[in-house]
Design a protein around this motif. Structure first.
Motif, PDB file in Angstrom:
ATOM      1  N   TYR A 126     -37.625  10.551   9.832  1.00  0.00           N
ATOM      2  CA  TYR A 126     -36.692  11.236   8.950  1.00  0.00           C
ATOM      3  C   TYR A 126     -35.615  11.791  10.042  1.00  0.00           C
ATOM      4  CZ  TYR A 126     -40.299  10.952   5.774  1.00  0.00           C
ATOM      5  OH  TYR A 126     -41.208  10.668   4.804  1.00  0.00           O
ATOM      6  N   ARG A 127     -34.322  11.636   9.700  1.00  0.00           N
ATOM      7  CA  ARG A 127     -33.154  12.190  10.648  1.00  0.00           C
ATOM      8  C   ARG A 127     -33.300  13.801  10.586  1.00  0.00           C
ATOM      9  NH1 ARG A 127     -30.672   8.445   7.348  1.00  0.00           N
ATOM     10  NH2 ARG A 127     -29.747   9.753   5.989  1.00  0.00           N
ATOM     11  N   ASN A 128     -33.690  14.375   9.626  1.00  0.00           N
ATOM     12  CA  ASN A 128     -33.845  15.920   9.547  1.00  0.00           C
ATOM     13  C   ASN A 128     -34.424  16.264   8.174  1.00  0.00           C
ATOM     14  OD1 ASN A 128     -31.750  15.862   7.422  1.00  0.00           O
ATOM     15  ND2 ASN A 128     -30.168  15.546   9.054  1.00  0.00           N
ATOM     16  N   GLY A 129     -34.399  17.843   8.189  1.00  0.00           N
ATOM     17  CA  GLY A 129     -35.359  18.128   6.828  1.00  0.00           C
ATOM     18  C   GLY A 129     -34.514  17.760   5.491  1.00  0.00           C
ATOM     19  N   PHE A 130     -33.274  17.541   5.716  1.00  0.00           N
ATOM     20  CA  PHE A 130     -32.586  17.117   4.320  1.00  0.00           C
ATOM     21  C   PHE A 130     -32.834  15.937   3.958  1.00  0.00           C
ATOM     22  CE2 PHE A 130     -29.776  20.736   6.018  1.00  0.00           C
ATOM     23  CZ  PHE A 130     -30.025  21.654   4.881  1.00  0.00           C
ATOM     24  N   HIS A 131     -32.874  15.072   4.940  1.00  0.00           N
ATOM     25  CA  HIS A 131     -33.353  13.571   4.571  1.00  0.00           C
ATOM     26  C   HIS A 131     -34.516  13.384   4.220  1.00  0.00           C
ATOM     27  CE1 HIS A 131     -34.232   9.310   6.439  1.00  0.00           C
ATOM     28  NE2 HIS A 131     -33.846   8.994   5.293  1.00  0.00           N
ATOM     29  N   CYS A 132     -35.727  14.094   4.603  1.00  0.00           N
ATOM     30  CA  CYS A 132     -37.021  14.144   4.307  1.00  0.00           C
ATOM     31  C   CYS A 132     -36.950  14.638   2.664  1.00  0.00           C
ATOM     32  CB  CYS A 132     -37.806  15.142   4.906  1.00  0.00           C
ATOM     33  SG  CYS A 132     -39.533  15.128   4.424  1.00  0.00           S
ATOM     34  N   THR A 133     -36.284  15.862   2.392  1.00  0.00           N
ATOM     35  CA  THR A 133     -36.311  16.305   0.990  1.00  0.00           C
ATOM     36  C   THR A 133     -35.717  15.316   0.102  1.00  0.00           C
ATOM     37  OG1 THR A 133     -35.965  18.543   1.961  1.00  0.00           O
ATOM     38  CG2 THR A 133     -35.606  18.213  -0.287  1.00  0.00           C
ATOM     39  N   ALA A 134     -34.538  14.656   0.552  1.00  0.00           N
ATOM     40  CA  ALA A 134     -33.797  13.545  -0.690  1.00  0.00           C
ATOM     41  C   ALA A 134     -34.755  12.650  -0.616  1.00  0.00           C
ATOM     42  CB  ALA A 134     -32.937  13.048   0.075  1.00  0.00           C
ATOM     43  N   ARG A 135     -35.513  12.151   0.208  1.00  0.00           N
ATOM     44  CA  ARG A 135     -36.747  11.047   0.071  1.00  0.00           C
ATOM     45  C   ARG A 135     -37.723  11.348  -0.896  1.00  0.00           C
ATOM     46  NH1 ARG A 135     -36.266   5.901   1.502  1.00  0.00           N
ATOM     47  NH2 ARG A 135     -38.463   5.738   1.893  1.00  0.00           N
ATOM     48  N   ILE A 136     -38.230  12.596  -0.845  1.00  0.00           N
ATOM     49  CA  ILE A 136     -39.277  13.158  -1.739  1.00  0.00           C
ATOM     50  C   ILE A 136     -38.613  13.133  -3.012  1.00  0.00           C
ATOM     51  CG2 ILE A 136     -40.925  15.186  -2.090  1.00  0.00           C
ATOM     52  CD1 ILE A 136     -40.771  15.692   0.858  1.00  0.00           C
ATOM     53  N   LEU A 137     -37.627  13.717  -3.179  1.00  0.00           N
ATOM     54  CA  LEU A 137     -37.138  13.897  -4.574  1.00  0.00           C
ATOM     55  C   LEU A 137     -36.615  13.000  -5.207  1.00  0.00           C
ATOM     56  CD1 LEU A 137     -34.598  17.160  -3.768  1.00  0.00           C
ATOM     57  CD2 LEU A 137     -36.900  17.167  -5.003  1.00  0.00           C
ATOM     58  N   ALA A 138     -36.179  11.719  -4.500  1.00  0.00           N
ATOM     59  CA  ALA A 138     -35.913  10.397  -5.089  1.00  0.00           C
ATOM     60  C   ALA A 138     -37.232   9.668  -5.497  1.00  0.00           C
ATOM     61  CB  ALA A 138     -35.268   9.551  -3.942  1.00  0.00           C
ATOM     62  N   THR A 139     -38.261   9.670  -4.694  1.00  0.00           N
ATOM     63  CA  THR A 139     -39.635   8.796  -5.058  1.00  0.00           C
ATOM     64  C   THR A 139     -40.410   9.552  -5.880  1.00  0.00           C
ATOM     65  OG1 THR A 139     -40.495   9.587  -3.052  1.00  0.00           O
ATOM     66  CG2 THR A 139     -39.352   7.533  -3.169  1.00  0.00           C
ATOM     67  N   GLU A 140     -40.689  11.087  -5.773  1.00  0.00           N
ATOM     68  CA  GLU A 140     -41.537  11.936  -6.540  1.00  0.00           C
ATOM     69  C   GLU A 140     -41.116  12.977  -7.320  1.00  0.00           C
ATOM     70  OE1 GLU A 140     -45.416  12.407  -3.837  1.00  0.00           O
ATOM     71  OE2 GLU A 140     -43.647  11.984  -2.410  1.00  0.00           O
ATOM     72  N   GLY A 141     -39.808  13.274  -7.204  1.00  0.00           N
ATOM     73  CA  GLY A 141     -39.419  14.337  -8.186  1.00  0.00           C
ATOM     74  C   GLY A 141     -39.702  15.774  -7.321  1.00  0.00           C
ATOM     75  N   VAL A 142     -39.485  16.864  -8.116  1.00  0.00           N
ATOM     76  CA  VAL A 142     -39.952  18.103  -7.913  1.00  0.00           C
ATOM     77  C   VAL A 142     -41.098  18.334  -7.420  1.00  0.00           C
ATOM     78  CG1 VAL A 142     -39.749  20.734  -8.149  1.00  0.00           C
ATOM     79  CG2 VAL A 142     -37.699  19.284  -8.746  1.00  0.00           C
ATOM     80  N   ARG A 143     -41.984  17.507  -8.182  1.00  0.00           N
ATOM     81  CA  ARG A 143     -43.425  17.835  -8.057  1.00  0.00           C
ATOM     82  C   ARG A 143     -44.062  17.794  -6.727  1.00  0.00           C
ATOM     83  NH1 ARG A 143     -47.953  14.533 -11.879  1.00  0.00           N
ATOM     84  NH2 ARG A 143     -49.850  15.498 -11.207  1.00  0.00           N
ATOM     85  N   GLY A 144     -43.309  16.393  -6.117  1.00  0.00           N
ATOM     86  CA  GLY A 144     -43.758  16.064  -4.749  1.00  0.00           C
ATOM     87  C   GLY A 144     -43.774  17.004  -3.691  1.00  0.00           C
ATOM     88  N   LEU A 145     -42.655  17.926  -3.949  1.00  0.00           N
ATOM     89  CA  LEU A 145     -42.576  19.170  -2.846  1.00  0.00           C
ATOM     90  C   LEU A 145     -43.848  20.180  -2.998  1.00  0.00           C
ATOM     91  CD1 LEU A 145     -38.440  19.765  -3.466  1.00  0.00           C
ATOM     92  CD2 LEU A 145     -39.610  18.868  -1.429  1.00  0.00           C
ATOM     93  N   TYR A 146     -44.486  20.224  -4.257  1.00  0.00           N
ATOM     94  CA  TYR A 146     -45.557  21.125  -4.426  1.00  0.00           C
ATOM     95  C   TYR A 146     -46.801  20.399  -4.383  1.00  0.00           C
ATOM     96  CZ  TYR A 146     -42.708  24.840  -5.540  1.00  0.00           C
ATOM     97  OH  TYR A 146     -41.776  26.230  -5.797  1.00  0.00           O
ATOM     98  N   ILE A 147     -46.951  19.119  -3.805  1.00  0.00           N
ATOM     99  CA  ILE A 147     -47.978  18.388  -3.578  1.00  0.00           C
ATOM    100  C   ILE A 147     -49.037  19.255  -2.520  1.00  0.00           C
ATOM    101  CG2 ILE A 147     -47.319  16.891  -1.524  1.00  0.00           C
ATOM    102  CD1 ILE A 147     -48.860  14.759  -2.802  1.00  0.00           C
ATOM    103  N   GLY A 148     -50.126  19.630  -2.799  1.00  0.00           N
ATOM    104  CA  GLY A 148     -51.216  20.138  -2.002  1.00  0.00           C
ATOM    105  C   GLY A 148     -51.138  21.514  -2.091  1.00  0.00           C
ATOM    106  N   ALA A 149     -50.383  22.017  -3.356  1.00  0.00           N
ATOM    107  CA  ALA A 149     -50.117  23.411  -3.426  1.00  0.00           C
ATOM    108  C   ALA A 149     -51.467  24.208  -3.952  1.00  0.00           C
ATOM    109  CB  ALA A 149     -49.085  23.677  -4.459  1.00  0.00           C
ATOM    110  N   THR A 150     -52.265  23.435  -4.451  1.00  0.00           N
ATOM    111  CA  THR A 150     -53.615  24.046  -5.175  1.00  0.00           C
ATOM    112  C   THR A 150     -54.392  24.788  -4.117  1.00  0.00           C
ATOM    113  OG1 THR A 150     -53.875  22.670  -6.955  1.00  0.00           O
ATOM    114  CG2 THR A 150     -55.665  23.825  -6.291  1.00  0.00           C
ATOM    115  N   PRO A 151     -54.816  24.230  -3.011  1.00  0.00           N
ATOM    116  CA  PRO A 151     -55.317  24.618  -1.821  1.00  0.00           C
ATOM    117  C   PRO A 151     -54.431  25.696  -1.216  1.00  0.00           C
ATOM    118  CG  PRO A 151     -54.889  22.579  -1.282  1.00  0.00           C
ATOM    119  CD  PRO A 151     -54.445  22.561  -2.672  1.00  0.00           C
ATOM    120  N   SER A 152     -53.258  25.658  -1.110  1.00  0.00           N
ATOM    121  CA  SER A 152     -52.460  26.774  -0.524  1.00  0.00           C
ATOM    122  C   SER A 152     -52.318  28.109  -1.329  1.00  0.00           C
ATOM    123  CB  SER A 152     -50.956  26.148  -0.547  1.00  0.00           C
ATOM    124  OG  SER A 152     -50.400  26.834   0.476  1.00  0.00           O
TER     125      SER A 152
END
Length: 339
Positions: free
Chosen positions: A82-108
């Motif tokens: 990834y080029r930076n954090g924004f690039h990584c975030t854009a990739r997650i939102l494009a493929t998984e949506g907002v839900r992808g940002l909260y993956i692993g939230a249950t144990p967290s």
């Protein structure tokens, strides 16, 4: 002949100067004092800490997901970088949506709620013990640092298995280096498969690194928090501004946010090493954080040891500000004085 004293009278004379009970008619003022000296709200400090943990995850988990993906991908020779954090975030939102940002939230959620409950509770009570009941007008580093380091060391045993599951879940999904056949369907599935393949000790992989990160990091966090809070209150007292709940909240936001930034700026290299150790597919891979960091340094230089710094700092301020404000508000509602 000297009259025999009751045990309660002897105890109170040894541990503290005699102070009369507020009730002049009380037949046993010394016993009343002994009972009243006990903290009736000690468990409430843990409850307040639990609420702080929930607030931390709600605000900070999306940033944490980006941080973990950066640490896994940008220190690995395979897969996308990834080029930076924004690039990584854009990739997650494009493929998984907002839900992808909260993956692993249950144990967290589970881990952070329990961890924060222990962290704030143990810190508060250890600090009180080291102060010996004597309140100082200014922060005491000889009290704050050992109290925070001890609390951080204890919670590392809770955090390690929950963060292992969280990290292994977070590296799945977008641009994953994990084959789908080896993936996990849920946090519970991840925990069970880890224990089945590596045993119970496998859940504590990266334990020594977590121990170092939490003991050192929390000593820094609470030192910054206590000093910023003290000097801000000092400035307000010398000024003419009214001291109200909004002012307290503002102080909590600034002191908690700066404490969080100081925490992660200090221990991020250890966190990078922990992510590599906990997400390594091979059980025989390195578990010594300093050897892992040496390997990263040879491959990517100092910058590699601070992989994920951007989203980590972006997360650190709001997440820790939310934790401190929630903790202080909860303590106020529960009737606990924050000295």
């Amino acid at each position: 002949m000297v009259e025999a004293k009751e045990l309660s009278d002897i105890v109170i004379e040894v541990v503290a100067p005699v102070r009369l009970c507020c009730d002049a008619k009380c037949p046993k003022p010394s016993l009343c004092l002994l009972l009243s000296s006990r903290k009736p709200y000690s468990y409430k400090e843990y409850v307040a800490g639990l609420f702080a943990g929930v607030a931390t995850v709600v605000v900070g988990h999306p940033f944490d997901t980006v941080k973990v993906k950066l640490q896994k991908h940008n220190t690995n020779v395979q897969g996308i970088t990834y080029r930076n954090g924004f690039h990584c975030t854009a990739r997650i939102l494009a493929t998984e949506g907002v839900r992808g940002l909260y993956i692993g939230a249950t144990p967290s959620f589970v881990g952070m709620a329990f961890e924060s409950s222990l962290l704030f509770g143990i810190y508060s009570q250890t600090k009180q013990s080291l102060q010996g009941g004597v309140q100082s007008s200014r922060p005491q580093p000889q009290v704050i640092i050992p109290s925070a380091a001890f609390a951080g060391a204890i919670i590392s045993f809770v955090l390690c298995p929950s963060e292992l599951v969280k990290c292994r879940m977070q590296i799945q999904g977008t641009d994953s280096l994990v084959p789908k056949c080896s993936g996990y369907s849920s946090s519970l599935d991840c925990a069970l498969k880890t224990i089945k393949s590596d045993g119970v000790t496998g859940a504590f992989r990266g334990g020594s690194t977590t121990f170092l990160r939490e003991s050192i990091g929390n000593a820094v966090f609470f030192s910054v928090y206590e000093y910023v809070r003290y000097y801000m209150h000092l400035q307000l007292k010398s000024g003419s501004s009214d001291h109200n709940n909004l002012v307290d909240m503002g102080i909590g936001i600034l002191s908690g946010g700066l404490g969080g930034v100081a925490f992660w700026s200090t221990v991020l290299p250890l966190d990078v090493a922990k992510t590599i150790i906990q997400t390594a597919p091979d059980k025989s891979s390195l578990t010594n954080p300093f050897q892992v960091l040496n390997s990263i340094y040879r491959m990517s230089g100092l910058r590699g040891c601070y992989t994920g710094l951007g989203p980590t700092i972006l997360r650190a301020f709001p997440a820790n500000a939310a934790a401190i404000v929630t903790w202080e508000v909860a303590m106020k509602l529960l009737g606990i004085k924050n000295n």
